[in-house]
Scaffold this active site. Structure first.
Site, mmCIF file in Angstrom:
data_model
loop_
_atom_site.group_PDB
_atom_site.id
_atom_site.type_symbol
_atom_site.label_atom_id
_atom_site.label_comp_id
_atom_site.label_asym_id
_atom_site.label_seq_id
_atom_site.Cartn_x
_atom_site.Cartn_y
_atom_site.Cartn_z
ATOM 1 N N ASP A 1 0.868 -1.328 -0.046
ATOM 2 C CA ASP A 1 0.006 0.089 -0.032
ATOM 3 C C ASP A 1 0.927 1.322 0.105
ATOM 4 O O ASP A 1 1.597 1.467 1.169
ATOM 5 C CB ASP A 1 -0.784 0.042 1.267
ATOM 6 C CG ASP A 1 -1.730 1.080 1.250
ATOM 7 O OD1 ASP A 1 -1.594 2.106 0.260
ATOM 8 O OD2 ASP A 1 -2.810 1.250 2.092
ATOM 9 N N ASN B 1 3.497 3.929 -11.942
ATOM 10 C CA ASN B 1 2.313 3.853 -12.526
ATOM 11 C C ASN B 1 1.132 4.169 -11.525
ATOM 12 O O ASN B 1 0.334 4.677 -12.032
ATOM 13 C CB ASN B 1 2.134 2.763 -13.462
ATOM 14 C CG ASN B 1 0.566 2.495 -13.664
ATOM 15 O OD1 ASN B 1 0.069 3.392 -14.774
ATOM 16 N ND2 ASN B 1 -0.019 1.581 -13.159
ATOM 17 N N TYR C 1 -5.289 16.586 -8.497
ATOM 18 C CA TYR C 1 -4.641 15.509 -9.496
ATOM 19 C C TYR C 1 -3.814 15.786 -10.568
ATOM 20 O O TYR C 1 -2.544 15.423 -10.681
ATOM 21 C CB TYR C 1 -5.691 14.745 -10.186
ATOM 22 C CG TYR C 1 -5.300 13.782 -11.277
ATOM 23 C CD1 TYR C 1 -4.978 12.323 -10.760
ATOM 24 C CD2 TYR C 1 -5.590 13.910 -12.481
ATOM 25 C CE1 TYR C 1 -4.610 11.398 -11.739
ATOM 26 C CE2 TYR C 1 -5.043 12.845 -13.567
ATOM 27 C CZ TYR C 1 -4.583 11.682 -13.040
ATOM 28 O OH TYR C 1 -4.347 10.637 -14.125
ATOM 29 N N LYS D 1 0.394 15.155 -10.934
ATOM 30 C CA LYS D 1 1.225 14.686 -12.129
ATOM 31 C C LYS D 1 2.222 15.693 -12.589
ATOM 32 O O LYS D 1 3.233 15.266 -13.329
ATOM 33 C CB LYS D 1 0.105 14.505 -13.302
ATOM 34 C CG LYS D 1 -0.869 13.282 -12.876
ATOM 35 C CD LYS D 1 -0.196 12.194 -13.016
ATOM 36 C CE LYS D 1 -0.817 10.791 -12.551
ATOM 37 N NZ LYS D 1 -0.126 9.672 -12.454
ATOM 38 N N THR E 1 -9.864 1.566 -20.247
ATOM 39 C CA THR E 1 -9.230 -0.035 -19.602
ATOM 40 C C THR E 1 -10.542 -0.509 -19.247
ATOM 41 O O THR E 1 -11.621 -0.221 -19.273
ATOM 42 C CB THR E 1 -8.523 0.579 -18.162
ATOM 43 O OG1 THR E 1 -9.586 1.097 -17.215
ATOM 44 C CG2 THR E 1 -7.324 1.548 -18.339
HETATM 45 N N1 NAP Z 1 -6.959 6.017 -17.418
HETATM 46 C C1 NAP Z 1 -6.864 7.298 -17.911
HETATM 47 O O1 NAP Z 1 -7.393 7.644 -18.878
HETATM 48 C C2 NAP Z 1 -5.329 7.710 -17.685
HETATM 49 C C3 NAP Z 1 -5.321 8.851 -18.105
HETATM 50 C C4 NAP Z 1 -4.020 9.906 -17.702
HETATM 51 C C5 NAP Z 1 -3.100 9.099 -16.919
HETATM 52 N N2 NAP Z 1 -3.416 8.082 -16.323
HETATM 53 C C6 NAP Z 1 -2.699 7.533 -15.271
HETATM 54 O O2 NAP Z 1 -2.316 6.045 -15.653
HETATM 55 C C7 NAP Z 1 -1.826 5.368 -14.565
HETATM 56 C C8 NAP Z 1 -2.715 4.203 -14.374
HETATM 57 O O3 NAP Z 1 -4.427 4.616 -14.326
HETATM 58 P P1 NAP Z 1 -5.485 3.631 -14.684
HETATM 59 O O4 NAP Z 1 -6.340 4.335 -15.440
HETATM 60 O O5 NAP Z 1 -4.975 2.172 -15.091
HETATM 61 O O6 NAP Z 1 -5.941 3.641 -13.060
HETATM 62 P P2 NAP Z 1 -6.572 2.234 -12.235
HETATM 63 O O7 NAP Z 1 -7.164 1.215 -13.151
HETATM 64 O O8 NAP Z 1 -7.246 2.914 -11.069
HETATM 65 O O9 NAP Z 1 -5.360 1.564 -11.703
HETATM 66 C C9 NAP Z 1 -4.386 2.182 -10.596
HETATM 67 C C10 NAP Z 1 -3.347 1.357 -10.094
HETATM 68 O O10 NAP Z 1 -2.818 1.968 -9.205
HETATM 69 C C11 NAP Z 1 -2.940 1.238 -7.730
HETATM 70 N N3 NAP Z 1 -2.932 2.006 -6.595
HETATM 71 C C12 NAP Z 1 -3.953 2.979 -6.235
HETATM 72 N N4 NAP Z 1 -3.726 3.304 -5.201
HETATM 73 C C13 NAP Z 1 -2.729 2.525 -4.404
HETATM 74 C C14 NAP Z 1 -1.908 2.549 -3.384
HETATM 75 N N5 NAP Z 1 -2.494 3.221 -2.163
HETATM 76 N N6 NAP Z 1 -0.966 1.567 -2.933
HETATM 77 C C15 NAP Z 1 -0.450 0.851 -3.902
HETATM 78 N N7 NAP Z 1 -1.093 0.913 -5.245
HETATM 79 C C16 NAP Z 1 -2.090 1.674 -5.420
HETATM 80 C C17 NAP Z 1 -4.080 0.421 -7.828
HETATM 81 O O11 NAP Z 1 -3.716 -0.790 -7.317
HETATM 82 P P3 NAP Z 1 -4.543 -1.671 -5.995
HETATM 83 O O12 NAP Z 1 -6.113 -1.143 -6.264
HETATM 84 O O13 NAP Z 1 -4.325 -3.013 -6.168
HETATM 85 O O14 NAP Z 1 -4.041 -0.792 -4.879
HETATM 86 C C18 NAP Z 1 -4.217 -0.009 -9.367
HETATM 87 O O15 NAP Z 1 -3.568 -1.120 -9.929
HETATM 88 C C19 NAP Z 1 -2.194 6.259 -13.321
HETATM 89 O O16 NAP Z 1 -0.827 6.788 -12.923
HETATM 90 C C20 NAP Z 1 -3.037 7.369 -13.925
HETATM 91 O O17 NAP Z 1 -2.643 8.874 -13.385
HETATM 92 C C21 NAP Z 1 -4.678 7.385 -16.635
#
Ligand code: NAP
Length: 258
Positions: A70, A99, A165, A169, A200
């Protein structure tokens, strides 16, 4: 189940740690790195999601391990993750993908309380700082490596509902440039990818909205997790050996044309 068609060897012998790889973009990054031959440590809070990603990697003939962490827990958690990841991978981690992030729903300034501000800064900024600091010495001692940060276009443009947010970033983008300078003498390259709106499995409920949002971009569609993973694989590998400190938008042209 995600599959890893055609295992390759461009990252053979590398040991990768991908934070936030129990779901979403991180899961695609982890499977893509494994497909290129890296041994991948999957991490996050959720054991079940992590085990599923490891299963996908191993079923396709790759090497994957799960270490629970965590990242909101601070320094000790980062140090423990760094140590346990190296043990699981069988040697020093030489590829770190920062990530994991707290994706904050639309919020105005007055919606932000101290708890949310602390959590966003802890997961999105403090954890990458502490984890990179914990891993860099062994990475350097082992001959160098690469760090790829996952930023966001939200850190590069202002938006009325994503100030906190976006600020986290923007901090990660700044760290990318500074670490590129600081860690290059130790053989560590540091870069970042900046996803735009990205589909996703986890945000399936919003795919229609993401399509509308990106309809007028050059690509005319939202990104996929695989689009982001491809860019991470490139920046992590030797073909990017002359690329340091970039913040690469993987956004279908959103930033360039807005
Ligand atoms: N999706 C988009 O449109 C988008 C756009 C721009 C940037 N991004 C960036 O891309 C990255 C991934 O985004 P995503 O869309 O794949 O999000 P996501 O599905 O919510 O995944 C986030 C990941 O972060 C982990 N996480 C969150 N809080 C945590 C904690 N306290 N400790 C350890 N792990 C933690 C979660 O794992 P657990 O739940 O297992 O802890 C999960 O695997 C992020 O950096 C996000 O800012 C995404």
């Amino acid at each position: 189940m995600t599959t890893i068609p055609g295992l390759r060897t461009t990252l053979a012998g590398r040991r990768a740690l991908v934070t936030g790889s129990t779901s979403g973009i991180g899961r695609s990054i982890a499977t893509a790195l494994a497909r290129e031959g890296a041994t991948v440590v999957v991490t996050g809070r959720h054991q079940e999601g992590g085990a599923a990603v490891v299963h996908t990697i191993r079923t396709a003939g790759g090497a994957g391990h799960f270490v629970r962490a965590d990242l909101a827990e601070g320094g000790r958690a980062a140090t423990r993750l760094a140590q346990e990841a190296a043990t699981a991978a069988g040697g020093p981690i030489d590829l770190l993908v920062n990530n994991a992030a707290l994706l904050i729903p639309a919020q105005s300034l007055t919606d932000v309380d101290e708890q949310l501000a602390d959590l966003a800064l802890a997961v999105n900024v403090k954890a990458p700082v502490l984890l990179t600091a914990a891993l860099a010495p062994a990475m350097a001692q082992a001959g160098g490596g690469a760090v790829v940060n996952v930023g966001s276009i939200s850190g590069a443009v202002g938006a009325a509902v994503s100030a906190l947010y976006g600020a986290t970033k923007a901090a990660l983008h700044s760290l990318t440039a500074s670490w590129a300078a600081e860690l290059a003498p130790q053989g560590i390259r540091v870069n970042a990818v900046l996803p735009g709106p990205t589909m996703t499995d986890e945000n399936a409920a919003f795919h229609d909205m993401l399509h509308k949002y990106t309809a007028t971009t050059p690509a005319g569609r939202p990104g996929t997790a695989a689009d982001i993973a491809d860019a991470v694989v490139f920046l992590a590998g030797d073909r990017a050996s002359h690329i340091h400190g970039v913040t690469l938008p993987v956004d279908g042209g959103y930033l360039a044309t807005r």
